[in-house]
Design an enzyme around this catalytic site. Structure first.
Site, PDB file in Angstrom:
ATOM      1  CG  ASP A  33      -0.108   8.015 -14.346  1.00  0.00           C
ATOM      2  OD1 ASP A  33      -0.078   8.706 -15.377  1.00  0.00           O
ATOM      3  OD2 ASP A  33       0.033   8.499 -13.204  1.00  0.00           O
ATOM      4  CG  ASP A  53      -7.353   8.873 -20.848  1.00  0.00           C
ATOM      5  OD1 ASP A  53      -7.638   9.521 -19.812  1.00  0.00           O
ATOM      6  OD2 ASP A  53      -7.480   9.336 -21.996  1.00  0.00           O
ATOM      7  CB  VAL A  54      -8.772   8.398 -15.039  1.00  0.00           C
ATOM      8  CG1 VAL A  54      -7.714   7.613 -14.304  1.00  0.00           C
ATOM      9  CG2 VAL A  54      -8.434   9.879 -15.120  1.00  0.00           C
ATOM     10  CG  ASN A  80      -3.641  11.011  -6.838  1.00  0.00           C
ATOM     11  OD1 ASN A  80      -3.658  12.000  -6.111  1.00  0.00           O
ATOM     12  ND2 ASN A  80      -2.635  10.754  -7.663  1.00  0.00           N
ATOM     13  CE1 TYR A 139      -6.763  20.529 -10.533  1.00  0.00           C
ATOM     14  CE2 TYR A 139      -6.875  22.366  -8.988  1.00  0.00           C
ATOM     15  CZ  TYR A 139      -6.489  21.072  -9.286  1.00  0.00           C
ATOM     16  OH  TYR A 139      -5.845  20.306  -8.340  1.00  0.00           O
ATOM     17  CE  LYS A 143      -8.458  18.023  -8.691  1.00  0.00           C
ATOM     18  NZ  LYS A 143      -8.180  16.571  -8.585  1.00  0.00           N
ATOM     19  CB  THR A 172       3.559  17.022  -7.268  1.00  0.00           C
ATOM     20  OG1 THR A 172       2.605  17.969  -7.805  1.00  0.00           O
ATOM     21  CG2 THR A 172       3.092  16.544  -5.903  1.00  0.00           C
TER      22      THR A 172
HETATM   23  N1  LIG Z   1       0.296  19.383  -6.311  1.00  0.00           N
HETATM   24  C1  LIG Z   1      -0.627  20.125  -5.742  1.00  0.00           C
HETATM   25  O1  LIG Z   1      -0.345  21.217  -5.214  1.00  0.00           O
HETATM   26  C2  LIG Z   1      -2.056  19.654  -5.669  1.00  0.00           C
HETATM   27  C3  LIG Z   1      -2.943  20.362  -4.842  1.00  0.00           C
HETATM   28  C4  LIG Z   1      -4.262  19.936  -4.747  1.00  0.00           C
HETATM   29  C5  LIG Z   1      -4.679  18.843  -5.463  1.00  0.00           C
HETATM   30  N2  LIG Z   1      -3.800  18.184  -6.278  1.00  0.00           N
HETATM   31  C6  LIG Z   1      -4.311  17.024  -6.996  1.00  0.00           C
HETATM   32  O2  LIG Z   1      -3.517  15.913  -6.661  1.00  0.00           O
HETATM   33  C7  LIG Z   1      -3.617  14.936  -7.693  1.00  0.00           C
HETATM   34  C8  LIG Z   1      -2.233  14.419  -8.032  1.00  0.00           C
HETATM   35  O3  LIG Z   1      -1.476  15.474  -8.587  1.00  0.00           O
HETATM   36  P1  LIG Z   1       0.067  15.699  -8.249  1.00  0.00           P
HETATM   37  O4  LIG Z   1       0.185  16.998  -7.582  1.00  0.00           O
HETATM   38  O5  LIG Z   1       0.641  14.486  -7.634  1.00  0.00           O
HETATM   39  O6  LIG Z   1       0.631  15.946  -9.724  1.00  0.00           O
HETATM   40  P2  LIG Z   1       1.497  15.011 -10.675  1.00  0.00           P
HETATM   41  O7  LIG Z   1       1.521  15.734 -11.972  1.00  0.00           O
HETATM   42  O8  LIG Z   1       2.765  14.656 -10.027  1.00  0.00           O
HETATM   43  O9  LIG Z   1       0.621  13.685 -10.792  1.00  0.00           O
HETATM   44  C9  LIG Z   1      -0.558  13.603 -11.534  1.00  0.00           C
HETATM   45  C10 LIG Z   1      -0.596  12.228 -12.168  1.00  0.00           C
HETATM   46  O10 LIG Z   1      -1.870  12.061 -12.812  1.00  0.00           O
HETATM   47  C11 LIG Z   1      -1.618  11.455 -14.068  1.00  0.00           C
HETATM   48  N3  LIG Z   1      -2.714  11.729 -14.999  1.00  0.00           N
HETATM   49  C12 LIG Z   1      -3.075  12.922 -15.530  1.00  0.00           C
HETATM   50  N4  LIG Z   1      -4.095  12.751 -16.394  1.00  0.00           N
HETATM   51  C13 LIG Z   1      -4.385  11.425 -16.393  1.00  0.00           C
HETATM   52  C14 LIG Z   1      -5.334  10.625 -17.076  1.00  0.00           C
HETATM   53  N5  LIG Z   1      -6.191  11.158 -17.958  1.00  0.00           N
HETATM   54  N6  LIG Z   1      -5.370   9.293 -16.824  1.00  0.00           N
HETATM   55  C15 LIG Z   1      -4.494   8.741 -15.950  1.00  0.00           C
HETATM   56  N7  LIG Z   1      -3.551   9.440 -15.289  1.00  0.00           N
HETATM   57  C16 LIG Z   1      -3.507  10.772 -15.511  1.00  0.00           C
HETATM   58  C17 LIG Z   1      -0.309  12.070 -14.535  1.00  0.00           C
HETATM   59  O11 LIG Z   1       0.291  11.299 -15.578  1.00  0.00           O
HETATM   60  C18 LIG Z   1       0.489  12.083 -13.247  1.00  0.00           C
HETATM   61  O12 LIG Z   1       1.210  10.875 -13.067  1.00  0.00           O
HETATM   62  C19 LIG Z   1      -4.352  15.617  -8.842  1.00  0.00           C
HETATM   63  O13 LIG Z   1      -5.705  15.216  -8.841  1.00  0.00           O
HETATM   64  C20 LIG Z   1      -4.249  17.086  -8.502  1.00  0.00           C
HETATM   65  O14 LIG Z   1      -5.303  17.834  -9.059  1.00  0.00           O
HETATM   66  C21 LIG Z   1      -2.509  18.558  -6.389  1.00  0.00           C
END
Ligand SMILES: NC(=O)c1ccc[n+]([C@@H]2O[C@H](COP(=O)([O-])OP(=O)(O)OC[C@H]3O[C@@H](n4cnc5c(N)ncnc54)[C@H](O)[C@@H]3O)[C@@H](O)[C@H]2O)c1
Length: 232
Positions: A33, A53-54, A80, A139, A143, A172
């Protein structure tokens, strides 16, 4: 020997729930992360944190190398990490950042995972990857790209399972700013562990090329796509 699981975006939200769930099942877990809070989650579960950094191909190679160095192998990779907030203004900088993290990050992560010997890859897409989300088109497009990568590479890779999980709203930091409005509108907001449970079930299921919708309070649902027949 313990299963070795790598989770990107594991510092928070869904990724942290996945890391905790697999650790509870006895796995050695690597959290990759940009957020240094990943070190706290790793410390809590006896795992390893690799600052990553992904959006960087090099960082993806390095996170896999660190996992194999530390634990001797790699079994499961959950790609993720994700980001959003492109808005509707055609802001090119936001578009590039979102594509770099969500789409390029998936491609780089899958490549590194396969080279590192992983046997199961799950990628977090979104319901916004199945249907357009007008509040954040870039976004949503990123996706959709994730699902394209998952389905196409699953069809091409015989030795590894590749699946996508598509959450609806999940409780989250990503939805914290508008969480109350979702609840007011009666929309389901899943607990992060509901998504984590789906990820674990997908890995254990052993199928490939699946796209799974996961919404609060509902069982994961396999998304179907139209069959395409080539004209002659
Ligand atoms: N929360 C929702 O409602 C939701 C819905 C659909 C999809 N998602 C997807 O779920 C995944 C996780 O999100 P979440 O909801 O847990 O949010 P979150 O913000 O809690 O977690 C996202 C994590 O990704 C990390 N991150 C962001 N950019 C990064 C990078 N360049 N390199 C490495 N790490 C990076 C952040 O530091 C964070 O720890 C994401 O892909 C998001 O698009 C979330």
């Amino acid at each position: 020997m313990s299963e070795v699981v790598l989770v990107t975006g594991g510092a928070s939200g869904i990724g942290a729930a996945v890391a905790r769930r697999f650790a509870q099942a006895g796995a050695k877990v690597v959290i990759a992360d940009v957020n240094p809070a990943g070190a706290d989650v790793a410390g809590e579960i006896g795992g390893l944190f690799v600052p990553t950094d992904v959006a960087s191909a090099q960082d993806n190679e390095a996170m896999v190398a660190a996992a194999v160095d530390a634990f001797g192998r790699l079994d499961v990779v959950h790609l993720n990490a994700g980001t959003g907030n492109g808005g509707v203004e055609f802001d090119l900088e936001s578009y590039r950042r979102i594509m770099a993290v969500n789409a390029d990050g998936t491609m780089y992560g899958m490549r590194a995972a396969v080279r590192g010997g992983a046997r199961a890859i799950v990628v977090t897409s979104s319901l916004a990857g199945i249907a357009p989300a007008s509040f954040d088109p870039a976004y949503s497009a990123s996706k959709h790209a994730v699902i394209g990568l998952v389905r196409s590479f699953a069809a091409a890779l015989p030795d590894v399972t590749v699946n996508a999980v598509c959450p609806g709203f999940v409780d989250t930091p990503m939805v914290a700013a508008f969480r109350e409005r979702l609840v007011e509108h009666g929309l389901a907001v899943a607990a992060p562990d509901e998504v984590a449970a789906a990820v674990e079930a997908i890995v254990r299921g052993g199928e490939t090329g699946g796209v799974w919708a996961v919404q609060g309070g509902q069982a994961p649902e396999l998304v179907t796509f139209p069959a395409v027949e080539l004209a002659r």
